[in-house]
Design a protein around this motif. Structure first.
Motif, PDB file in Angstrom:
ATOM      1  N   ARG A 194       0.811  -1.222   0.000  1.00 52.31           N
ATOM      2  CA  ARG A 194       0.000   0.000   0.000  1.00 52.31           C
ATOM      3  C   ARG A 194       0.840   1.266   0.000  1.00 52.31           C
ATOM      4  O   ARG A 194       0.432   2.289  -0.528  1.00 52.31           O
ATOM      5  CB  ARG A 194      -0.968  -0.017   1.174  1.00 52.31           C
ATOM      6  N   ALA A 195       2.024   1.201   0.588  1.00 52.33           N
ATOM      7  CA  ALA A 195       2.902   2.379   0.589  1.00 52.33           C
ATOM      8  C   ALA A 195       3.298   2.742  -0.838  1.00 52.33           C
ATOM      9  O   ALA A 195       3.267   3.921  -1.228  1.00 52.33           O
ATOM     10  CB  ALA A 195       4.142   2.115   1.437  1.00 52.33           C
ATOM     11  N   VAL A 196       3.636   1.757  -1.635  1.00 52.52           N
ATOM     12  CA  VAL A 196       3.998   2.002  -3.036  1.00 52.52           C
ATOM     13  C   VAL A 196       2.760   2.422  -3.830  1.00 52.52           C
ATOM     14  O   VAL A 196       2.833   3.310  -4.678  1.00 52.52           O
ATOM     15  CB  VAL A 196       4.675   0.762  -3.664  1.00 52.52           C
ATOM     16  N   GLY A 197       1.615   1.806  -3.548  1.00 53.74           N
ATOM     17  CA  GLY A 197       0.370   2.197  -4.213  1.00 53.74           C
ATOM     18  C   GLY A 197       0.009   3.640  -3.923  1.00 53.74           C
ATOM     19  O   GLY A 197      -0.394   4.388  -4.824  1.00 53.74           O
ATOM     20  N   LEU A 198       0.166   4.053  -2.654  1.00 54.16           N
ATOM     21  CA  LEU A 198      -0.118   5.441  -2.279  1.00 54.16           C
ATOM     22  C   LEU A 198       0.859   6.393  -2.952  1.00 54.16           C
ATOM     23  O   LEU A 198       0.462   7.445  -3.463  1.00 54.16           O
ATOM     24  CB  LEU A 198      -0.058   5.601  -0.760  1.00 54.16           C
ATOM     25  N   LEU A 199       2.123   6.037  -2.966  1.00 52.75           N
ATOM     26  CA  LEU A 199       3.123   6.881  -3.623  1.00 52.75           C
ATOM     27  C   LEU A 199       2.824   7.008  -5.118  1.00 52.75           C
ATOM     28  O   LEU A 199       2.931   8.095  -5.691  1.00 52.75           O
ATOM     29  CB  LEU A 199       4.525   6.307  -3.403  1.00 52.75           C
ATOM     30  N   SER A 200       2.407   5.919  -5.740  1.00 51.46           N
ATOM     31  CA  SER A 200       2.025   5.957  -7.156  1.00 51.46           C
ATOM     32  C   SER A 200       0.845   6.892  -7.378  1.00 51.46           C
ATOM     33  O   SER A 200       0.826   7.690  -8.330  1.00 51.46           O
ATOM     34  CB  SER A 200       1.683   4.536  -7.632  1.00 51.46           C
ATOM     35  N   LEU A 201      -0.142   6.828  -6.489  1.00 51.82           N
ATOM     36  CA  LEU A 201      -1.303   7.726  -6.566  1.00 51.82           C
ATOM     37  C   LEU A 201      -0.846   9.180  -6.470  1.00 51.82           C
ATOM     38  O   LEU A 201      -1.238  10.021  -7.288  1.00 51.82           O
ATOM     39  CB  LEU A 201      -2.276   7.404  -5.436  1.00 51.82           C
ATOM     40  N   ILE A 202      -0.011   9.482  -5.498  1.00 49.37           N
ATOM     41  CA  ILE A 202       0.437  10.858  -5.284  1.00 49.37           C
ATOM     42  C   ILE A 202       1.267  11.356  -6.461  1.00 49.37           C
ATOM     43  O   ILE A 202       1.131  12.512  -6.883  1.00 49.37           O
ATOM     44  CB  ILE A 202       1.212  10.968  -3.951  1.00 49.37           C
ATOM     45  N   ILE A 203       2.094  10.506  -7.018  1.00 44.43           N
ATOM     46  CA  ILE A 203       2.888  10.909  -8.185  1.00 44.43           C
ATOM     47  C   ILE A 203       1.977  11.215  -9.366  1.00 44.43           C
ATOM     48  O   ILE A 203       2.154  12.230 -10.054  1.00 44.43           O
ATOM     49  CB  ILE A 203       3.936   9.836  -8.528  1.00 44.43           C
ATOM     50  N   SER A 204       0.978  10.366  -9.623  1.00 45.78           N
ATOM     51  CA  SER A 204       0.051  10.616 -10.735  1.00 45.78           C
ATOM     52  C   SER A 204      -0.707  11.923 -10.545  1.00 45.78           C
ATOM     53  O   SER A 204      -0.833  12.727 -11.474  1.00 45.78           O
ATOM     54  CB  SER A 204      -0.950   9.465 -10.875  1.00 45.78           C
ATOM     55  N   VAL A 205      -1.196  12.153  -9.343  1.00 47.53           N
ATOM     56  CA  VAL A 205      -1.944  13.380  -9.059  1.00 47.53           C
ATOM     57  C   VAL A 205      -1.024  14.594  -9.155  1.00 47.53           C
ATOM     58  O   VAL A 205      -1.352  15.599  -9.795  1.00 47.53           O
ATOM     59  CB  VAL A 205      -2.629  13.304  -7.671  1.00 47.53           C
ATOM     60  N   GLY A 206       0.140  14.504  -8.541  1.00 42.41           N
ATOM     61  CA  GLY A 206       1.078  15.616  -8.568  1.00 42.41           C
ATOM     62  C   GLY A 206       1.514  15.972  -9.975  1.00 42.41           C
ATOM     63  O   GLY A 206       1.519  17.150 -10.363  1.00 42.41           O
ATOM     64  N   LEU A 207       1.878  14.964 -10.756  1.00 42.77           N
ATOM     65  CA  LEU A 207       2.282  15.227 -12.135  1.00 42.77           C
ATOM     66  C   LEU A 207       1.152  15.817 -12.957  1.00 42.77           C
ATOM     67  O   LEU A 207       1.387  16.642 -13.828  1.00 42.77           O
ATOM     68  CB  LEU A 207       2.792  13.947 -12.795  1.00 42.77           C
ATOM     69  N   SER A 208      -0.084  15.403 -12.664  1.00 40.11           N
ATOM     70  CA  SER A 208      -1.213  15.936 -13.437  1.00 40.11           C
ATOM     71  C   SER A 208      -1.357  17.430 -13.231  1.00 40.11           C
ATOM     72  O   SER A 208      -1.740  18.167 -14.151  1.00 40.11           O
ATOM     73  CB  SER A 208      -2.507  15.210 -13.095  1.00 40.11           C
ATOM     74  N   TYR A 209      -1.052  17.925 -12.032  1.00 34.41           N
ATOM     75  CA  TYR A 209      -1.115  19.364 -11.784  1.00 34.41           C
ATOM     76  C   TYR A 209       0.014  20.096 -12.505  1.00 34.41           C
ATOM     77  O   TYR A 209      -0.190  21.174 -13.064  1.00 34.41           O
ATOM     78  CB  TYR A 209      -1.061  19.665 -10.280  1.00 34.41           C
ATOM     79  N   VAL A 210       1.195  19.497 -12.502  1.00 33.99           N
ATOM     80  CA  VAL A 210       2.313  20.114 -13.215  1.00 33.99           C
ATOM     81  C   VAL A 210       2.033  20.141 -14.723  1.00 33.99           C
ATOM     82  O   VAL A 210       2.223  21.155 -15.384  1.00 33.99           O
ATOM     83  CB  VAL A 210       3.634  19.364 -12.915  1.00 33.99           C
ATOM     84  N   ILE A 211       1.579  19.023 -15.250  1.00 36.03           N
ATOM     85  CA  ILE A 211       1.255  18.943 -16.673  1.00 36.03           C
ATOM     86  C   ILE A 211       0.133  19.918 -17.003  1.00 36.03           C
ATOM     87  O   ILE A 211       0.204  20.665 -17.988  1.00 36.03           O
ATOM     88  CB  ILE A 211       0.864  17.495 -17.061  1.00 36.03           C
ATOM     89  N   GLY A 212      -0.902  19.916 -16.181  1.00 34.16           N
ATOM     90  CA  GLY A 212      -2.037  20.802 -16.423  1.00 34.16           C
ATOM     91  C   GLY A 212      -1.656  22.267 -16.414  1.00 34.16           C
ATOM     92  O   GLY A 212      -2.183  23.070 -17.195  1.00 34.16           O
TER      93      GLY A 212
END
Length: 135
Positions: free
Chosen positions: A113-131
């Motif tokens: 779950r730690a890796v799953g959570l980190l993956s979630l945060i990376i996807s969300v964070g990158l989406s804001y940078v990309i956006g």
């Protein structure tokens, strides 16, 4: 008199439909690059996969939010959304590359779950940078 595509409800329905279709297609592409079956793992209760997949859905949706917000034309919104998705996909591969001590896909598949959570945060964070870069 307004043209058919200039009617707000028609434009909203068109953009909504296109984004939903893109989310389905892009999730299928993510499914191809991961080593596990997302939906089978989620059905079996793998929270790490659910978090990683949820992050991807949020990330794709957020990129399209920025794309729609900054582009009046439907096709421009789609184009920027597709480009943003490709950047998100590249971010996924960079994440995998930058963690040579363990395999992200393997850890998520095994329910880390730690890796799953980190993956979630990376996807969300990158989406804001990309956006933020979408014009």
């Amino acid at each position: 008199m307004e043209g058919f595509w200039e009617i707000s409800i028609v434009d909203t329905a068109a953009r909504f439909s296109v984004v939903v279709l893109c989310i389905v297609v892009f999730l299928a592409l993510f499914e191809l690059v991961t080593k596990y079956d997302n939906w089978k793992e989620i059905k079996e209760g793998n929270l790490a996969v659910a978090m990683a997949t949820g992050g991807k859905i949020f990330g794709i949706s957020n990129i399209f939010r920025f794309s729609i917000e900054h582009n009046d034309a439907l096709f421009l919104s789609i184009g920027w959304g597709v480009f943003g998705f490709l950047l998100l996909l590249i971010g996924y591969f960079i994440f995998e590359f930058l963690t040579p001590s363990f395999r992200i896909d393997k850890e998520i598949e095994e329910g880390n779950r730690a890796v799953g959570l980190l993956s979630l945060i990376i996807s969300v964070g990158l989406s804001y940078v990309i956006g933020a870069t979408i014009i």
